[in-house]
Scaffold this motif. Structure first.
Motif, PDB file in Angstrom:
ATOM      1  N   UNK A 125     -70.787   6.641  18.370  1.00  0.00           N
ATOM      2  CA  UNK A 125     -71.666   6.468  19.516  1.00  0.00           C
ATOM      3  C   UNK A 125     -71.634   5.015  19.996  1.00  0.00           C
ATOM      4  N   UNK A 126     -71.935   4.835  21.277  1.00  0.00           N
ATOM      5  CA  UNK A 126     -71.990   3.483  21.832  1.00  0.00           C
ATOM      6  C   UNK A 126     -73.382   2.911  21.629  1.00  0.00           C
ATOM      7  N   UNK A 127     -73.449   1.656  21.181  1.00  0.00           N
ATOM      8  CA  UNK A 127     -74.711   0.950  21.018  1.00  0.00           C
ATOM      9  C   UNK A 127     -74.800  -0.126  22.094  1.00  0.00           C
ATOM     10  N   UNK A 128     -75.697   0.083  23.059  1.00  0.00           N
ATOM     11  CA  UNK A 128     -75.818  -0.923  24.097  1.00  0.00           C
ATOM     12  C   UNK A 128     -76.409  -0.377  25.379  1.00  0.00           C
ATOM     13  N   UNK A 129     -76.308  -1.195  26.422  1.00  0.00           N
ATOM     14  CA  UNK A 129     -76.971  -0.924  27.696  1.00  0.00           C
ATOM     15  C   UNK A 129     -75.974  -0.499  28.767  1.00  0.00           C
ATOM     16  N   UNK A 130     -76.384   0.477  29.573  1.00  0.00           N
ATOM     17  CA  UNK A 130     -75.656   0.877  30.768  1.00  0.00           C
ATOM     18  C   UNK A 130     -76.553   0.588  31.972  1.00  0.00           C
ATOM     19  N   UNK A 131     -76.041  -0.156  32.938  1.00  0.00           N
ATOM     20  CA  UNK A 131     -76.785  -0.399  34.169  1.00  0.00           C
ATOM     21  C   UNK A 131     -76.326   0.518  35.286  1.00  0.00           C
ATOM     22  N   UNK A 132     -75.016   0.773  35.357  1.00  0.00           N
ATOM     23  CA  UNK A 132     -74.498   1.579  36.467  1.00  0.00           C
ATOM     24  C   UNK A 132     -73.113   2.118  36.110  1.00  0.00           C
ATOM     25  N   UNK A 133     -72.829   3.328  36.593  1.00  0.00           N
ATOM     26  CA  UNK A 133     -71.520   3.959  36.427  1.00  0.00           C
ATOM     27  C   UNK A 133     -71.090   4.503  37.788  1.00  0.00           C
ATOM     28  N   UNK A 134     -69.879   4.144  38.213  1.00  0.00           N
ATOM     29  CA  UNK A 134     -69.330   4.619  39.486  1.00  0.00           C
ATOM     30  C   UNK A 134     -67.929   5.163  39.215  1.00  0.00           C
ATOM     31  N   UNK A 135     -67.687   6.409  39.628  1.00  0.00           N
ATOM     32  CA  UNK A 135     -66.380   7.033  39.404  1.00  0.00           C
ATOM     33  C   UNK A 135     -65.877   7.644  40.714  1.00  0.00           C
ATOM     34  N   UNK A 136     -64.605   7.400  41.014  1.00  0.00           N
ATOM     35  CA  UNK A 136     -63.936   7.999  42.169  1.00  0.00           C
ATOM     36  C   UNK A 136     -62.845   8.950  41.686  1.00  0.00           C
ATOM     37  N   UNK A 137     -62.516   9.928  42.527  1.00  0.00           N
ATOM     38  CA  UNK A 137     -61.523  10.920  42.127  1.00  0.00           C
ATOM     39  C   UNK A 137     -60.090  10.496  42.446  1.00  0.00           C
ATOM     40  N   UNK A 138     -59.925   9.295  42.997  1.00  0.00           N
ATOM     41  CA  UNK A 138     -58.604   8.731  43.262  1.00  0.00           C
ATOM     42  C   UNK A 138     -58.746   7.210  43.259  1.00  0.00           C
ATOM     43  N   UNK A 139     -57.627   6.506  43.277  1.00  0.00           N
ATOM     44  CA  UNK A 139     -57.732   5.051  43.241  1.00  0.00           C
ATOM     45  C   UNK A 139     -58.124   4.521  44.614  1.00  0.00           C
TER      46      UNK A 139
END
Length: 340
Positions: A240-254
């Motif tokens: 598991x990851x130990x830490x903070x997430x502020x934001x996640x952004x994912x696109x379906x292409x570059x």
């Protein structure tokens, strides 16, 4: 106004000098259209009928482009919007892309915590995973072309204790996405290969682990759509990851180079805006005036030679500081102090 005297005068400064005469207003409720993106420290002076005065300054964030400005957005998770709470724990993290790819965790003991204010991240919230059993699942297929994550590791370890996952596929055969390498500070080779960037620098070394970073990566062609884990690695077993997430952004292409730059700028302006000393100061006496570059920075260099966060201005003149933010970018601001 605790004494009940009516306010008769308002004076606004929008910290937007490029707007010319529109940078100031004496209206009680003005409307201002900002001319440039970034962080603006808007200041209001008020005066009562009896001549009492007060002022307040607040930051206003203006973004030229946001992640949804570009086509192909498949997942957008923000810690400051869309969280469904179970007390102080997050049971659902709603996708703001419009695709309804929500992250969920129905087991209370595995729900991460919402931390409402992190000074180093411009007082923005984060979602904190404990590294023991906290994780979230996106149980709808997401196509991975390009990804951006604002994240850190939650202690002072020099290396990852296991193959700890930031984001990965739920099905092992679909490949690893972003996971740490056991006994190293590097990311493990996965679907992105060497196309991993940390604060815009192409590298796989996440050191120092506990510093907040903008991690980005791309794959061309994009990986096939698949369900995802957040803060977990497919193999489980203490990964598991130990830490903070502020934001996640994912696109379906570059993205194009310009689009990629704009997404990074959006994240920088939001979590680590440029140093800003505020409006120019007109001294009313020759008493020392405190100039503060802000707590969010790690290094300071003033034109006076000082390397501290704050200095005292005891005479009129031009003062400027260069400060390095948590992502390693340096910015400079100048303030004029006049008397009388």
């Amino acid at each position: 106004n605790s004494f009940g005297y009516p306010i008769t005068n308002w004076s606004w400064n929008f910290d937007d000098p490029a707007s010319g005469a529109n940078n100031v207003s004496t209206s009680q409720n003005p409307v201002h259209q900002f001319s440039v993106s970034g962080t603006h420290y808007v200041k209001l002076f008020v005066q009562t009928q009896q001549g009492c005065m007060d002022s307040v300054t607040n930051p206003v964030f203006v973004y030229q482009n946001i992640p949804s400005s570009f086509s192909g957005l498949s997942l957008w998770l923000r810690s400051d919007n869309g969280t469904v709470l179970n007390g102080s724990a997050v049971q659902q993290w709603n996708d703001l892309s419009g695709n309804n790819n929500n992250a969920i965790q129905g087991t209370s003991s595995s729900q991460p915590l919402i931390i409402n204010n992190v000074p180093l991240l411009n007082n923005k919230p984060v979602i904190r995973f404990d590294g023991v059993d906290d994780f979230m699942a996106v149980n709808s297929a997401v196509k991975l072309g390009e990804i951006f994550v604002v994240v850190n590791w939650g202690d002072a370890s020099a290396v990852f204790p296991n193959y700890n996952g930031i984001i990965t596929h739920q099905t092992p055969s679909d490949g690893y996405v972003l996971i740490g390498s056991n006994g190293s500070s590097d990311f493990y080779p996965g679907i992105f290969g060497s196309n991993i960037f940390i604060n815009e620098v192409q590298k796989i070394d996440f050191a120092p682990l506990n510093n907040y970073k903008i991690v980005s990566a791309y794959k061309n062609p994009a990986a096939p759509p698949t369900n995802l884990f957040i803060a977990n690695e497919t193999g489980g077993g203490g990964r598991y990851w130990k830490g903070d997430f502020a934001e996640i952004v994912i696109y379906d292409s570059i993205l194009s180079t310009c689009e990629r730059t704009d997404v990074i700028k959006y994240l920088r302006d939001k979590y680590a805006p440029a140093v800003n000393l505020g409006p120019d100061i007109a001294m009313t006496s020759l008493c020392d005036t405190l100039l503060d570059a802000g707590i969010r920075f790690s290094n300071f260099q003033w034109n006076t030679g000082s390397t501290t966060q704050t200095i005292l201005a005891n005479k009129p003149g031009k003062y400027f500081v260069t400060a390095t933010d948590i992502f390693g970018y340096s910015t400079t601001d100048t303030i004029n102090v006049t008397y009388p």
